[in-house]
Design a protein around this motif. Structure first.
Motif, mmCIF file in Angstrom:
data_model
loop_
_atom_site.group_PDB
_atom_site.id
_atom_site.type_symbol
_atom_site.label_atom_id
_atom_site.label_comp_id
_atom_site.label_asym_id
_atom_site.label_seq_id
_atom_site.Cartn_x
_atom_site.Cartn_y
_atom_site.Cartn_z
ATOM 1 N N GLU A 92 -61.425 12.157 -83.219
ATOM 2 C CA GLU A 92 -60.261 12.509 -84.034
ATOM 3 C C GLU A 92 -59.314 13.451 -83.308
ATOM 4 O O GLU A 92 -58.088 13.344 -83.459
ATOM 5 C CB GLU A 92 -60.722 13.104 -85.363
ATOM 6 C CG GLU A 92 -61.479 12.100 -86.219
ATOM 7 C CD GLU A 92 -61.766 12.590 -87.621
ATOM 8 O OE1 GLU A 92 -61.409 13.757 -87.931
ATOM 9 O OE2 GLU A 92 -62.317 11.804 -88.423
ATOM 10 N N GLY A 93 -59.850 14.361 -82.516
ATOM 11 C CA GLY A 93 -58.985 15.262 -81.766
ATOM 12 C C GLY A 93 -58.138 14.529 -80.760
ATOM 13 O O GLY A 93 -56.924 14.782 -80.632
ATOM 14 N N ILE A 94 -58.739 13.591 -80.038
ATOM 15 C CA ILE A 94 -58.006 12.819 -79.039
ATOM 16 C C ILE A 94 -57.020 11.864 -79.707
ATOM 17 O O ILE A 94 -55.891 11.686 -79.233
ATOM 18 C CB ILE A 94 -58.986 12.058 -78.128
ATOM 19 C CG1 ILE A 94 -59.731 13.056 -77.233
ATOM 20 C CG2 ILE A 94 -58.260 11.016 -77.276
ATOM 21 C CD1 ILE A 94 -60.777 12.436 -76.331
ATOM 22 N N ILE A 95 -57.422 11.270 -80.824
ATOM 23 C CA ILE A 95 -56.512 10.383 -81.561
ATOM 24 C C ILE A 95 -55.237 11.132 -81.946
ATOM 25 O O ILE A 95 -54.115 10.655 -81.716
ATOM 26 C CB ILE A 95 -57.206 9.825 -82.816
ATOM 27 C CG1 ILE A 95 -58.289 8.814 -82.416
ATOM 28 C CG2 ILE A 95 -56.192 9.163 -83.758
ATOM 29 C CD1 ILE A 95 -59.175 8.357 -83.570
ATOM 30 N N LYS A 96 -55.402 12.316 -82.509
ATOM 31 C CA LYS A 96 -54.238 13.110 -82.918
ATOM 32 C C LYS A 96 -53.411 13.549 -81.717
ATOM 33 O O LYS A 96 -52.173 13.528 -81.751
ATOM 34 C CB LYS A 96 -54.701 14.334 -83.704
ATOM 35 C CG LYS A 96 -55.273 14.018 -85.079
ATOM 36 C CD LYS A 96 -55.748 15.300 -85.761
ATOM 37 C CE LYS A 96 -56.331 15.045 -87.127
ATOM 38 N NZ LYS A 96 -56.821 16.291 -87.775
ATOM 39 N N GLU A 97 -54.082 13.944 -80.639
ATOM 40 C CA GLU A 97 -53.352 14.405 -79.455
ATOM 41 C C GLU A 97 -52.506 13.287 -78.854
ATOM 42 O O GLU A 97 -51.346 13.495 -78.495
ATOM 43 C CB GLU A 97 -54.321 14.935 -78.395
ATOM 44 C CG GLU A 97 -53.594 15.421 -77.141
ATOM 45 C CD GLU A 97 -54.536 15.899 -76.058
ATOM 46 O OE1 GLU A 97 -54.042 16.270 -74.976
ATOM 47 O OE2 GLU A 97 -55.767 15.900 -76.273
ATOM 48 N N ILE A 98 -53.068 12.093 -78.756
ATOM 49 C CA ILE A 98 -52.328 10.961 -78.193
ATOM 50 C C ILE A 98 -51.104 10.646 -79.050
ATOM 51 O O ILE A 98 -50.013 10.394 -78.534
ATOM 52 C CB ILE A 98 -53.249 9.739 -78.045
ATOM 53 C CG1 ILE A 98 -54.230 9.977 -76.887
ATOM 54 C CG2 ILE A 98 -52.449 8.466 -77.817
ATOM 55 C CD1 ILE A 98 -55.243 8.876 -76.686
ATOM 56 N N ALA A 99 -51.283 10.686 -80.376
ATOM 57 C CA ALA A 99 -50.142 10.443 -81.268
ATOM 58 C C ALA A 99 -49.098 11.546 -81.125
ATOM 59 O O ALA A 99 -47.889 11.275 -81.112
ATOM 60 C CB ALA A 99 -50.621 10.348 -82.715
ATOM 61 N N ASN A 100 -49.540 12.788 -80.989
ATOM 62 C CA ASN A 100 -48.607 13.911 -80.846
ATOM 63 C C ASN A 100 -47.839 13.862 -79.534
ATOM 64 O O ASN A 100 -46.756 14.460 -79.420
ATOM 65 C CB ASN A 100 -49.363 15.243 -80.962
ATOM 66 C CG ASN A 100 -49.834 15.532 -82.379
ATOM 67 O OD1 ASN A 100 -49.265 15.014 -83.342
ATOM 68 N ND2 ASN A 100 -50.884 16.323 -82.511
ATOM 69 N N LEU A 101 -48.377 13.169 -78.537
ATOM 70 C CA LEU A 101 -47.669 12.996 -77.266
ATOM 71 C C LEU A 101 -46.559 11.949 -77.373
ATOM 72 O O LEU A 101 -45.805 11.745 -76.419
ATOM 73 C CB LEU A 101 -48.656 12.597 -76.162
ATOM 74 C CG LEU A 101 -49.590 13.706 -75.660
ATOM 75 C CD1 LEU A 101 -50.680 13.110 -74.767
ATOM 76 C CD2 LEU A 101 -48.805 14.774 -74.917
ATOM 77 N N GLY A 102 -46.467 11.296 -78.515
ATOM 78 C CA GLY A 102 -45.412 10.310 -78.737
ATOM 79 C C GLY A 102 -45.846 8.870 -78.578
ATOM 80 O O GLY A 102 -45.031 7.950 -78.667
ATOM 81 N N HIS A 103 -47.146 8.668 -78.367
ATOM 82 C CA HIS A 103 -47.664 7.309 -78.215
ATOM 83 C C HIS A 103 -48.016 6.711 -79.583
ATOM 84 O O HIS A 103 -48.169 7.431 -80.564
ATOM 85 C CB HIS A 103 -48.897 7.312 -77.321
ATOM 86 C CG HIS A 103 -48.661 7.900 -75.967
ATOM 87 N ND1 HIS A 103 -47.713 7.418 -75.098
ATOM 88 C CD2 HIS A 103 -49.251 8.953 -75.327
ATOM 89 C CE1 HIS A 103 -47.725 8.135 -73.979
ATOM 90 N NE2 HIS A 103 -48.648 9.076 -74.103
ATOM 91 N N GLU A 104 -48.155 5.402 -79.595
ATOM 92 C CA GLU A 104 -48.575 4.717 -80.814
ATOM 93 C C GLU A 104 -50.099 4.618 -80.852
ATOM 94 O O GLU A 104 -50.734 4.353 -79.823
ATOM 95 C CB GLU A 104 -47.977 3.306 -80.874
ATOM 96 C CG GLU A 104 -48.422 2.518 -82.105
ATOM 97 C CD GLU A 104 -48.066 1.047 -82.051
ATOM 98 O OE1 GLU A 104 -48.300 0.356 -83.062
ATOM 99 O OE2 GLU A 104 -47.571 0.584 -81.002
ATOM 100 N N VAL A 105 -50.678 4.802 -82.029
ATOM 101 C CA VAL A 105 -52.109 4.613 -82.232
ATOM 102 C C VAL A 105 -52.302 3.501 -83.256
ATOM 103 O O VAL A 105 -51.648 3.480 -84.300
ATOM 104 C CB VAL A 105 -52.792 5.909 -82.720
ATOM 105 C CG1 VAL A 105 -54.229 5.627 -83.159
ATOM 106 C CG2 VAL A 105 -52.778 6.965 -81.619
#
Length: 287
Positions: free
Chosen positions: A79-92
């Motif tokens: 969950e931490g990595i999922i949120k971080e990737i989304a916060n970087l502007g990428h799509e999840v």
């Protein structure tokens, strides 16, 4: 020549794409408004989500946007990595495998044996798989916005996870795209590192496209990442491209790199014989 399947090689690939005038779009953006000359970077987070985190950070440093599909299993779900990737502007998005997961949960062996396409048991399996899909999608949406999904293909499974959509419609759940349904691969070249090689369709059970023969005739076949980099530099590819990565296969550290190298070589041999067996079985089936 760069050593293949390292982060250094990955950066070189991204830079060559940028230098050649391609625009990077997430899959969601591509579905909504595809650019004329575009690359969609798709990442299937099957294992080792920290590798996907490294990819996402590299892309952010290069002002590149990409799409990441997470499985709803412990080896992918962080969950931490999922949120971080989304916060970087990428799509999840959701990397679904609900037919496989639901079937594996059936405890009655006699019932399992009856699950064949067209049977009542098979139809019930689809219902249960859809329920499982909805639960996992909602769980992911509690973390990030999700508007696209992508099938996870398990070579050993007798089921195609896309079979859910023979009966249900993912658009009713607010999903706008699934690559295997919503991309016109007559116009979009598909490259994937399946099997830790770029010509992995030869040993792939499900991650392949019917247009592959036409791409071979046009010379759009590659074994290494350097082959792709050279083709991009020489402007030999078409204007719309989707590239699928499995980040667990990419590593700068020697021991993990060697482990993945030999593991995939062994796995590719096994998949080759599995494909041959299924082909033989299909040709010799009595109806």
């Amino acid at each position: 020549m760069l050593m293949d399947f390292t982060l250094k090689t990955y950066k070189s690939l991204l830079q060559s794409i940028k230098n050649s005038g391609y625009t990077f779009q997430t899959f969601e953006d591509f579905i909504r408004n595809p650019k004329e000359k575009v690359v969609v970077l798709r990442h299937d987070v099957d294992l080792l989500p920290q590798n996907s985190q490294s990819f996402a950070l590299i892309q952010a440093e290069m002002s590149v946007k990409a799409t990441y599909y997470f499985r709803a299993v412990p080896e992918s779900w962080d969950e931490g990595i999922i949120k971080e990737i989304a916060n970087l502007g990428h799509e999840v998005g959701y990397h679904y495998e609900n037919m496989d997961v639901t079937y594996s949960k059936l405890k009655d062996k006699r019932l399992k044996a009856k699950v064949e396409r067209g049977s009542i048991e098979y139809d019930r399996l689809i219902d249960l798989a859809y329920e499982d899909f909805c639960e996992s999608l909602e769980k992911l949406r509690k973390l990030v916005a999700v508007s696209t999904i992508c099938m996870h293909g398990s070579p050993k499974s007798p089921f195609d996870n896309k079979a859910i959509w023979d009966k249900y419609d993912y658009r009713e759940l607010g999903i706008i795209g699934e690559p295997y349904f919503d991309v016109n691969f007559n116009e979009v070249l598909y490259l994937t590192d399946t099997g830790r090689r770029w010509d992995g369709w030869k040993v792939s059970v499900r991650d392949k496209m019917p247009q592959q023969d036409s791409w071979v005739k046009k010379g759009w076949i590659f074994h290494s990442t350097n082959d792709i980099i050279n083709a991009i530099k020489e402007d030999r590819l078409q204007k719309k491209i989707m590239i699928t990565f499995h980040p667990q296969r990419w590593n700068d550290r020697l021991l993990p790199w060697l482990k993945e190298y030999f593991f995939q070589k062994t796995k590719n041999i096994a998949k080759y014989f599995l494909i041959q067996y299924r082909t033989w079985k299909s040709e010799h089936s009595v109806f």
